[in-house]
Design a protein around this motif. Structure first.
Motif, PDB file in Angstrom:
ATOM      1  N   GLN A   3      52.415  31.219  93.798  1.00  0.00           N
ATOM      2  CA  GLN A   3      52.059  30.411  94.803  1.00  0.00           C
ATOM      3  C   GLN A   3      52.308  31.264  96.132  1.00  0.00           C
ATOM      4  OE1 GLN A   3      50.039  27.392  94.852  1.00  0.00           O
ATOM      5  NE2 GLN A   3      49.509  28.276  96.584  1.00  0.00           N
ATOM      6  N   ALA A  38      49.526  34.054  96.604  1.00  0.00           N
ATOM      7  CA  ALA A  38      48.184  33.357  96.827  1.00  0.00           C
ATOM      8  C   ALA A  38      48.047  33.076  98.367  1.00  0.00           C
ATOM      9  CB  ALA A  38      47.885  32.337  95.891  1.00  0.00           C
ATOM     10  N   SER A  62      52.402  29.177  86.044  1.00  0.00           N
ATOM     11  CA  SER A  62      51.083  28.599  85.602  1.00  0.00           C
ATOM     12  C   SER A  62      50.072  29.055  86.848  1.00  0.00           C
ATOM     13  CB  SER A  62      50.867  26.999  85.798  1.00  0.00           C
ATOM     14  OG  SER A  62      49.589  26.525  85.866  1.00  0.00           O
ATOM     15  N   PRO A  63      48.596  29.161  86.491  1.00  0.00           N
ATOM     16  CA  PRO A  63      47.805  29.670  87.516  1.00  0.00           C
ATOM     17  C   PRO A  63      47.332  28.715  88.306  1.00  0.00           C
ATOM     18  CG  PRO A  63      46.889  29.797  85.453  1.00  0.00           C
ATOM     19  CD  PRO A  63      48.104  29.356  85.269  1.00  0.00           C
ATOM     20  N   ASP A  64      47.476  27.114  87.982  1.00  0.00           N
ATOM     21  CA  ASP A  64      46.980  26.129  88.504  1.00  0.00           C
ATOM     22  C   ASP A  64      48.200  25.327  89.223  1.00  0.00           C
ATOM     23  OD1 ASP A  64      44.403  26.599  87.838  1.00  0.00           O
ATOM     24  OD2 ASP A  64      44.376  25.227  86.207  1.00  0.00           O
ATOM     25  N   ASN A  65      47.753  24.704  90.224  1.00  0.00           N
ATOM     26  CA  ASN A  65      48.871  23.665  90.817  1.00  0.00           C
ATOM     27  C   ASN A  65      48.130  22.487  91.402  1.00  0.00           C
ATOM     28  OD1 ASN A  65      51.238  23.065  91.811  1.00  0.00           O
ATOM     29  ND2 ASN A  65      51.582  24.861  93.176  1.00  0.00           N
ATOM     30  N   GLU A  66      48.859  21.395  91.723  1.00  0.00           N
ATOM     31  CA  GLU A  66      48.192  20.301  92.287  1.00  0.00           C
ATOM     32  C   GLU A  66      49.239  19.886  93.098  1.00  0.00           C
ATOM     33  OE1 GLU A  66      48.281  17.221  88.535  1.00  0.00           O
ATOM     34  OE2 GLU A  66      47.093  16.351  90.204  1.00  0.00           O
ATOM     35  N   ARG A  73      44.093  19.182  91.402  1.00  0.00           N
ATOM     36  CA  ARG A  73      44.379  20.445  90.519  1.00  0.00           C
ATOM     37  C   ARG A  73      43.321  21.178  90.715  1.00  0.00           C
ATOM     38  NH1 ARG A  73      47.543  22.437  86.785  1.00  0.00           N
ATOM     39  NH2 ARG A  73      49.020  20.828  87.023  1.00  0.00           N
ATOM     40  N   GLY A  74      43.849  22.638  90.788  1.00  0.00           N
ATOM     41  CA  GLY A  74      42.793  23.613  91.081  1.00  0.00           C
ATOM     42  C   GLY A  74      43.686  24.956  91.256  1.00  0.00           C
ATOM     43  N   THR A  75      43.254  26.016  91.270  1.00  0.00           N
ATOM     44  CA  THR A  75      43.805  27.464  91.422  1.00  0.00           C
ATOM     45  C   THR A  75      45.055  27.404  92.654  1.00  0.00           C
ATOM     46  OG1 THR A  75      42.444  28.447  93.023  1.00  0.00           O
ATOM     47  CG2 THR A  75      42.032  28.671  90.572  1.00  0.00           C
ATOM     48  N   LYS A  76      45.908  28.198  92.581  1.00  0.00           N
ATOM     49  CA  LYS A  76      46.888  28.444  93.546  1.00  0.00           C
ATOM     50  C   LYS A  76      46.264  28.938  94.770  1.00  0.00           C
ATOM     51  CE  LYS A  76      50.999  28.201  90.808  1.00  0.00           C
ATOM     52  NZ  LYS A  76      52.084  28.546  90.010  1.00  0.00           N
ATOM     53  N   SER A  77      45.090  29.810  94.445  1.00  0.00           N
ATOM     54  CA  SER A  77      44.419  30.043  95.692  1.00  0.00           C
ATOM     55  C   SER A  77      43.589  28.951  96.540  1.00  0.00           C
ATOM     56  CB  SER A  77      43.680  31.387  95.249  1.00  0.00           C
ATOM     57  OG  SER A  77      42.528  31.536  96.165  1.00  0.00           O
TER      58      SER A  77
END
Ligand code: CTP
Ligand code: CA
Length: 229
Positions: free
Chosen positions: A40, A43, A191-195, A210-214
């Motif tokens: 994170q 990103a 994880s590549p994702d985060n919310e 929920r979506g990408t860390k970018s």
């Protein structure tokens, strides 16, 4: 985020991001640490550089390659992280503390490797609490108008819900924004994702699905950019 392509809204800004997890050594080969991957924080650094900012990334034990166009300062311990973040914060428009500093460190670090004893006993480890970097840079601001952002991975407990605990943490830390991950249902580590929910000291709440860390990084910089004016 296609909508951010070509955006230069952070040009002329100096932004500091911390990433990864600190290590607190017991002896030359052993440490207490945590599972933060640094994804994170990296990103965030990439997103800020893409939007034109001058970025200092203070990375604690991250194994990812240096993002292009970013000044990377590598550290191991919370004391080192504190020194580098405090130094960089002096000239920063914004600081985002995405790193996970170890809360405790052994009170003594053995110069030599700690040996096992023949009687099967184990040594106790006496711990001291580490300094709170986010609290320090939030309450001793060297630059007026700077924006300071914290992260919090929370689970609800008997004393309150995730958001209750997060609001209390935001107030305690004295930062402007707190990015809250609800980790009750499982970890986000690696994880590549985060919310997340972004809580602001001015009372605003921004829910980030929920979506990408970018994608989350860009929403965080949107919130920072708005407050930088
Ligand atoms: N943080 C910090 N210095 C520390 C510990 C945490 O700057 N010694 C920062 C983290 O980088 C993060 C924020 O504070 O941005 C919240 O971290 P968290 O671990 O949730 O806060 P703590 O105050 O350590 O509370 P807890 O007891 O819940 O771990
Ligand atoms: Ca902590």
């Amino acid at each position: 985020m296609g909508s951010t392509a070509g955006l230069t809204d952070l040009a002329g800004r100096h932004l500091v991001v911390s990433a990864g997890g600190t290590r607190e050594y017991l002896d030359p080969v052993r440490f207490l640490g945590n599972r933060s991957s640094g994804l994170q924080g990296y990103a965030l650094a990439r997103a800020a550089a893409a939007r034109g900012a001058e970025v200092t990334l203070v990375a604690a034990n991250v194994t990812l390659p240096d993002p292009a166009g970013v000044t990377v300062v590598r550290v191991e311990t919370t004391a080192e992280l504190r020194a580098e973040v405090v130094a960089a914060a002096g000239s920063a428009d914004a600081v985002v503390m995405a790193a996970a500093p170890a809360d405790f460190r052994p009170t003594t670090v053995s110069d030599a490797k700690i040996k096992k004893s023949d009687d099967g006993s184990a040594p106790g480890i006496e711990l001291a609490q580490n300094p709170d970097i986010l609290h320090e840079i939030s309450t001793h601001r060297t630059r007026s108008g700077s924006v300071i952002v914290g992260f919090a991975a929370e689970t609800g407990d008997a004393t309150g819900s995730v958001l209750d605990l997060a609001r209390a943490k935001l107030a305690r830390k004295g930062c402007d924004l707190l990015v809250v991950n609800d980790v009750s249902g499982g970890a986000v580590f690696g994880s590549p994702d985060n919310e997340a929910v972004i809580l602001a000291a001015d009372g605003a709440t921004v829910e980030v699905p929920r979506g990408t860390k970018s994608a989350l990084a860009h929403v965080i910089w949107d919130q920072v950019a708005t407050r930088l004016g």
